[in-house]
Scaffold this active site. Sequence first.
Site, PDB file in Angstrom:
ATOM      1  N   THR A 121       0.829  -1.028   0.040  1.00 50.00           N
ATOM      2  CA  THR A 121       0.004  -0.047  -0.025  1.00 50.00           C
ATOM      3  C   THR A 121       0.790   1.220  -0.034  1.00 50.00           C
ATOM      4  OG1 THR A 121      -1.531   1.302   1.373  1.00 50.00           O
ATOM      5  CG2 THR A 121      -0.141  -0.269   2.512  1.00 50.00           C
ATOM      6  N   ASP A 174       0.097   3.939   1.078  1.00 49.73           N
ATOM      7  CA  ASP A 174      -0.264   4.552   2.314  1.00 49.73           C
ATOM      8  C   ASP A 174       0.656   4.438   3.439  1.00 49.73           C
ATOM      9  OD1 ASP A 174      -2.437   6.077   1.141  1.00 49.73           O
ATOM     10  OD2 ASP A 174      -3.841   4.357   1.462  1.00 49.73           O
ATOM     11  N   GLY A 179      -3.548  10.658   1.911  1.00 50.93           N
ATOM     12  CA  GLY A 179      -3.632  10.081   3.296  1.00 50.93           C
ATOM     13  C   GLY A 179      -4.657  10.619   4.096  1.00 50.93           C
ATOM     14  N   ARG A 180      -5.477   9.796   4.259  1.00 56.58           N
ATOM     15  CA  ARG A 180      -6.882  10.184   4.960  1.00 56.58           C
ATOM     16  C   ARG A 180      -6.803  10.355   6.474  1.00 56.58           C
ATOM     17  NH1 ARG A 180     -10.626  13.237   2.918  1.00 56.58           N
ATOM     18  NH2 ARG A 180     -12.601  12.874   4.075  1.00 56.58           N
ATOM     19  N   GLU A 237      -4.672  15.174   3.036  1.00 58.56           N
ATOM     20  CA  GLU A 237      -6.100  15.338   2.762  1.00 58.56           C
ATOM     21  C   GLU A 237      -6.934  15.264   3.650  1.00 58.56           C
ATOM     22  OE1 GLU A 237      -7.696  12.230   0.090  1.00 58.56           O
ATOM     23  OE2 GLU A 237      -6.045  10.932   0.761  1.00 58.56           O
ATOM     24  N   ARG A 283       0.472   7.373  -6.969  1.00 53.45           N
ATOM     25  CA  ARG A 283       0.250   6.100  -6.829  1.00 53.45           C
ATOM     26  C   ARG A 283       0.753   5.269  -8.178  1.00 53.45           C
ATOM     27  NH1 ARG A 283      -6.293   4.971  -6.431  1.00 53.45           N
ATOM     28  NH2 ARG A 283      -6.509   4.650  -8.640  1.00 53.45           N
TER      29      ARG A 283
END
Lengths: 290, 290
Positions: free
Chosen positions: B26, B28, B73-74, B129, B185
């Site tokens: 991932t 993330d 990146g929440r 974000e 990504r």
Amino acid sequence: MDTVAKLSAYLETVDYEMRVVGIPKTIDNDLADTDHTPGFGSAAKYVAVTLSEIVRDCAVYRVPAVTVVEIMGRDAGWLTASAALPGAISGEGVDLIYLPERPFTFERFTEDLREAFKRHPNLVVAISEGIRSPEGRYIGEGAQSGAADAFGHKYLAGAGKVLEQFVKETFGCKVRSFELSLPQRCAAHLASETDLCEAALLGSSGVGAAVEGKSGMMAALERTSDHPYQCAVVLRPVGKIANAIRKVPDEYINVAGNGITPAGIAYLSPLIRGERAVEYKDGLPIHVII
Amino acid sequence: MDTVAKLSAYLETVDYEMRVVGIPKTIDNDLADTDHTPGFGSAAKYVAVTLSEIVRDCAVYRVPAVTVVEIMGRDAGWLTASAALPGAISGEGVDLIYLPERPFTFERFTEDLREAFKRHPNLVVAISEGIRSPEGRYIGEGAQSGAADAFGHKYLAGAGKVLEQFVKETFGCKVRSFELSLPQRCAAHLASETDLCEAALLGSSGVGAAVEGKSGMMAALERTSDHPYQCAVVLRPVGKIANAIRKVPDEYINVAGNGITPAGIAYLSPLIRGERAVEYKDGLPIHVII
């Protein structure tokens, strides 16, 4: 170039020996009287490479979705036209391309998307920030005007966000939009070798012309062949170049106004060719700061 | 990893010889029980290279201006933290970094900008974000809710656009914002060699473990040294990994909550190192499509 014209005209009226020669540069490629401008080839390469990666990314999903990519170019669609290169070169490209040179209507856009969805579920749409309605109103205008509504909320989005919202309401499918923004003009790690060579050539030719006594001229590129690609450096008087905007010509845009013709591809494709080895330190490109 | 846990637990209850080993990936980097995840190093390299180019671009202007770059990146700010790498590596970096791990307040942001403007006129701000208020409300929440006002206008913007509008109203200076979005990504041309090697290593180690009879495990990375950088592949039970989100730890974020500590840099910097030669055809990277 306007400054070159004014300065050289003034210098002819005074007793001061100075020559002024213009060396063009703009990623927008909208300068008259030169085949293209230094900076454009590298920015076009950034657009083409990034779109090829986005198309690859989107292609792995099966759910219907639309990705709208907003590209620089308020009055001329040169950079957006470069979004056609991945399809022409690798066969895997964006689905629809809209330039400011052709009026944009939501009816036509809806039809274009319907047709494109028949081919595959994941659509990528490239648009110029400057696309506008048949009445000449920017599609992102309301969004960008900064006008506040009754609650003081302002509209901040550009054309891409307006299209995103439209697709969401009309098709109800997954949709996202984003701007390529600043990296278009500063992604030095992806420079086009052709562009770098021509930039140096135009720079030295301009200086050479000044040394030889020329003034009020611009060092320009004149294409002599597409296959093989060849450009010659020529000197052109800046007078008529100064304030003209060179748009993407009709013959480079398809009849439907949603794609680029083979003539447009033939013009664009040589400009992104070649890569210069970039020196990295600890994982980042080294920038020469002077 | 949740699927790996469930599948391998189920397979223990039935008479069917199958082993399930998880191989993490991932961008993330928010997976528990591994030093980092394949994909993250390349995405972090994209963020770092792009920010280094944006900072260089902005540095040539003298007019006060703020550029806000919104990064994926929440819930975890790993990718945004990578925006600290250009400054750490080259000395020329972004001015402020805000992660979702620390509450964001407009008061603090205003103070931070005022301080930063004392140093130079052109500021670059990197935000996740997912930055949110002390009450846990996303800064971009109103903008992203899709709620319509009395005129049917909807708010489409994210946290970056909200900050853009705030800076415009508070400082009255030039300001722009944009999202790095999808290229984070999929920009394969900028992959980290370290990341590519580790991805292959974890893949083959996972397959090897399955062949040896292991199941319900994840192939993970365990860092054994920063200088020189060394990671070992280890097998870890997926049970407790499954649904945990690994956030950027406190010791990687500075006290002011607007930058990354040397410990954070030491963690991040090895992951973006190394470049693999990319093969180009006619100016575009060749993608292997299987």
